[in-house]
Design a protein around this motif. Structure first.
Motif, PDB file in Angstrom:
ATOM      1  N   ALA A  26      -2.138  -0.190 -10.115  1.00  0.00           N
ATOM      2  CA  ALA A  26      -1.361   0.875  -9.454  1.00  0.00           C
ATOM      3  C   ALA A  26      -2.302   2.016  -9.080  1.00  0.00           C
ATOM      4  O   ALA A  26      -3.310   2.224  -9.751  1.00  0.00           O
ATOM      5  N   PRO A  27      -1.986   2.762  -8.008  1.00  0.00           N
ATOM      6  CA  PRO A  27      -2.875   3.853  -7.600  1.00  0.00           C
ATOM      7  C   PRO A  27      -2.808   5.055  -8.553  1.00  0.00           C
ATOM      8  O   PRO A  27      -1.763   5.309  -9.160  1.00  0.00           O
ATOM      9  N   HIS A  28      -3.934   5.756  -8.638  1.00  0.00           N
ATOM     10  CA  HIS A  28      -4.036   6.972  -9.447  1.00  0.00           C
ATOM     11  C   HIS A  28      -3.731   8.154  -8.538  1.00  0.00           C
ATOM     12  O   HIS A  28      -4.452   8.389  -7.563  1.00  0.00           O
ATOM     13  N   ILE A  29      -2.681   8.878  -8.855  1.00  0.00           N
ATOM     14  CA  ILE A  29      -2.301  10.028  -8.028  1.00  0.00           C
ATOM     15  C   ILE A  29      -2.443  11.284  -8.876  1.00  0.00           C
ATOM     16  O   ILE A  29      -1.656  11.536  -9.788  1.00  0.00           O
ATOM     17  N   SER A  30      -3.506  12.047  -8.600  1.00  0.00           N
ATOM     18  CA  SER A  30      -3.795  13.265  -9.364  1.00  0.00           C
ATOM     19  C   SER A  30      -3.532  14.476  -8.473  1.00  0.00           C
ATOM     20  O   SER A  30      -4.193  14.645  -7.441  1.00  0.00           O
ATOM     21  N   GLU A  75       2.749   3.685   1.328  1.00  0.00           N
ATOM     22  CA  GLU A  75       2.848   2.245   1.067  1.00  0.00           C
ATOM     23  C   GLU A  75       2.277   1.821  -0.303  1.00  0.00           C
ATOM     24  O   GLU A  75       2.906   1.077  -1.049  1.00  0.00           O
ATOM     25  N   ASP A  76       1.097   2.332  -0.642  1.00  0.00           N
ATOM     26  CA  ASP A  76       0.435   1.853  -1.869  1.00  0.00           C
ATOM     27  C   ASP A  76       1.161   2.281  -3.139  1.00  0.00           C
ATOM     28  O   ASP A  76       0.879   1.753  -4.218  1.00  0.00           O
ATOM     29  N   ALA A  77       2.093   3.236  -3.035  1.00  0.00           N
ATOM     30  CA  ALA A  77       2.769   3.739  -4.231  1.00  0.00           C
ATOM     31  C   ALA A  77       4.181   3.179  -4.375  1.00  0.00           C
ATOM     32  O   ALA A  77       4.900   3.562  -5.292  1.00  0.00           O
ATOM     33  N   LEU A  78       4.547   2.263  -3.484  1.00  0.00           N
ATOM     34  CA  LEU A  78       5.937   1.814  -3.508  1.00  0.00           C
ATOM     35  C   LEU A  78       6.259   0.994  -4.760  1.00  0.00           C
ATOM     36  O   LEU A  78       7.344   1.069  -5.312  1.00  0.00           O
ATOM     37  N   LYS A  79       5.254   0.221  -5.246  1.00  0.00           N
ATOM     38  CA  LYS A  79       5.535  -0.647  -6.400  1.00  0.00           C
ATOM     39  C   LYS A  79       5.133  -0.029  -7.731  1.00  0.00           C
ATOM     40  O   LYS A  79       5.560  -0.477  -8.787  1.00  0.00           O
ATOM     41  N   GLY A  80       4.263   0.939  -7.699  1.00  0.00           N
ATOM     42  CA  GLY A  80       3.830   1.546  -8.963  1.00  0.00           C
ATOM     43  C   GLY A  80       2.860   2.674  -8.727  1.00  0.00           C
ATOM     44  O   GLY A  80       2.313   2.813  -7.619  1.00  0.00           O
TER      45      GLY A  80
END
Ligand code: AP5
Length: 209
Positions: A26-30, A75-80
Motif C-alpha cells: 500500500a502507498p505511504h501517505i505522509s 488510483e493508487d490509494a483505492l485499495k489501501g
C-alpha cells in the motif's frame, strides 16, 4: 489494508512506513512529506504552511483534511494506504471517517527521551526525503544520501524550540486519538523503542492482532 500510523514526532513512523509499503503493498501517505514538498516547490500551499511547520505548530484542519481527501481519491490509494501523520486532531479523525475507511491504527509507543534523541540527530535528504540519523542510521558517505546522493540537512522543526512545541502539541491535540481509536476497537500498540529491524518485527506481530 487501510491503516494509520499514530505516535509522537520522531517515533519512527516514517522510517517504518517505508518498510511497510512492501509488507502491505500500500502507498505511504505522509502529510508532513506532502507539506515539505510544497514548501520546497514554493507553491501556494508551501508558502501558506512554512512558518507554521517551522514553528512546530499544526496546519489548520480544513487545509489538511482537503489535502488528504484529494490524495485518498487517487488510483493508487483505492485499495489501501498507510496514513502517516494524519489524523492529528479529533476533528481530522471525524472528517476522515466521513470519506474513508480505516482497518487498523498502529500506535507507536515510545518515551519522550527517545523521541528527543531521534529528532535531534535526524538528517533528511533534500532530494528524495529519506531519513537518516547521526547515530542510529548513518549514511555511507557523511552528509550524502545513500540512494540519490542528495544533500542531508536538519529539518527546521527538528531544532530545539520547535521539538518542545511539537511534543506539547502532540500531547494536547494528537494523543487523545489513542483512546478515540481504542474505543472503536481499531488500535494496536507497537513497541517503537528498539532498533529499526526489531520495530519491523514488532509491526509484523501487531499485524496479526
Ligand atoms: P510530520 O512530518 O508528520 O512530523 P512528525 O509526526 O512530527 O513525525 P516525524 O516525521 O518528525 O517523525 P517520524 O515518527 O516519522 O520519525 P522518523 O521515522 O523520521 O509533520 C511535520 C509537520 O507538518 C507537523 O509538525 C505539522 O506542522 C505539519 N503536519 C503534518 N501533518 C499534519 C496534520 N495531520 N495536521 C496538521 N499539521 C500537520 O524517525 C526519526 C529519527 O529517528 C530519524 O532520524 C530515524 O533515522 C530515527 N529512527 C527511526 N526509527 C528508529 C529506531 N527504531 N531506532 C533508532 N532510530 C530510529
Amino acid at each position: 489494508m487501510k491503516c494509520i500510523f499514530l505516535g509522537p514526532p520522531g517515533a519512527g513512523k516514517g522510517t517504518l512506513a517505508v518498510k511497510a509499503v512492501d509488507i502491505l503493498g500500500a502507498p505511504h501517505i505522509s502529510t508532513g512529506a506532502i507539506f515539505r514538498s510544497a514548501i520546497a516547490a514554493k507553491s501556494p500551499l508551501g508558502l501558506k504552511v512554512k512558518a507554521i511547520i517551522d514553528a512546530g505548530k499544526l496546519v489548520d484542519d480544513g487545509t489538511t483534511i482537503a489535502l488528504v481527501r484529494e490524495r485518498l481519491g487517487q488510483e493508487d490509494a483505492l485499495k489501501g494506504y498507510i496514513l502517516d501523520g494524519f489524523p492529528r486532531t479529533i476533528p481530522q479523525a471525524e472528517a476522515l471517517s466521513s470519506f474513508a475507511e480505516v482497518d487498523k491504527v498502529f500506535n507507536f509507543d515510545i518515551p519522550d527521551a527517545a523521541v528527543l534523541q531521534r529528532l535531534s540527530g535526524r538528517r533528511v535528504c533534500r532530494s528524495c526525503g529519506a531519513n537518516y540519523h547521526v547515530l542510529f542510521q548513518k549514511p555511507k558517505i557523511d552528509g550524502a544520501c545513500d540512494t540519490c546522493n542528495g544533500e542531508l540537512y536538519t529539518r527546521e522543526d527538528d531544532k530545539e524550540g520547535a521539538i518542545v512545541k511539537r511534543l506539547e502539541v502532540y500531547r494536547a491535540q494528537t494523543a487523545p486519538l489513542i483512546e478515540y481509536y481504542r474505543a472503536k476497537g481499531l488500535l494496536v500498540d507497537v513497541d517503537a523503542r528498539p532498533r529499526v529491524d526489531d520495530v519491523v518485527a514488532n509491526f509484523r506481530t501487531a499485524l496479526q492482532k
